[in-house]
Motif scaffolding. Structure first.
Motif, PDB file in Angstrom:
ATOM      1  N   GLY A  73       0.521  -1.600   0.238  1.00  7.71           N
ATOM      2  CA  GLY A  73      -0.103  -0.105  -0.226  1.00  7.71           C
ATOM      3  C   GLY A  73       0.651   1.216   0.097  1.00  7.71           C
ATOM      4  N   ARG A 105      -0.236   3.629   4.314  1.00  5.94           N
ATOM      5  CA  ARG A 105      -0.334   3.095   3.493  1.00  5.94           C
ATOM      6  C   ARG A 105      -2.152   2.937   3.041  1.00  5.94           C
ATOM      7  N   SER A 107      -4.906  -0.195   2.083  1.00  3.92           N
ATOM      8  CA  SER A 107      -5.311  -1.126   3.108  1.00  3.92           C
ATOM      9  C   SER A 107      -5.165  -1.928   2.065  1.00  3.92           C
ATOM     10  N   LYS A 108      -5.078  -2.444   0.520  1.00  5.94           N
ATOM     11  CA  LYS A 108      -5.267  -3.383   0.153  1.00  5.94           C
ATOM     12  C   LYS A 108      -4.501  -3.207  -0.894  1.00  5.94           C
TER      13      LYS A 108
END
Length: 124
Positions: A73, A105, A107-108
């Motif tokens: 991320g 960041r 998340s995915k």
């Protein structure tokens, strides 16, 4: 073409037709094509202790920086300036290197990145 692992993305520089950048599992490389001999000359980007799986890549309009998105991320800013092709005994003076990365960041992970110029400041 990759260092010792897979490349996930390749981008040509905007103003030069003899250089491109690849990124993938734990590496970013700046390549230059020698026009007199059909050879590729890679230089690994100095990433320090950062080891990430890079998924996407974007080159700034002036060809001085690359931005790489990774699975954790982060978006990493890389200085992609490098020397012209030299003989084997000449040292590299200008070496591609990590400039920084975002602290927050996604998340995915980052699967796509684009360079957009801010009209008020002119920065990428």
């Amino acid at each position: 073409p990759a260092s010792s692992d897979f490349s996930h993305c390749i981008k040509w520089l905007n103003k030069r037709n003899d250089r491109f950048v690849t990124c993938g599992n734990f590496h970013v490389r700046v390549w230059q094509i020698c026009t007199s001999t059909p050879k590729l000359h890679p230089i690994d980007v100095s990433m320090g202790s950062i080891r990430r799986v890079m998924q996407c890549l974007c080159i700034s309009d002036d060809d001085s920086f690359a931005f790489a998105g990774n699975k954790t991320g982060e978006i990493i800013k890389i200085n992609i300036e490098r020397d012209e092709i030299k003989t084997f005994d000449e040292p590299e003076i200008c070496h591609p290197s990590l400039m920084g990365y975002n602290k927050d960041r996604f998340s995915k992970g980052v699967k796509a990145v684009a360079c957009v110029v801010n009209p008020s400041t002119g920065n990428t």
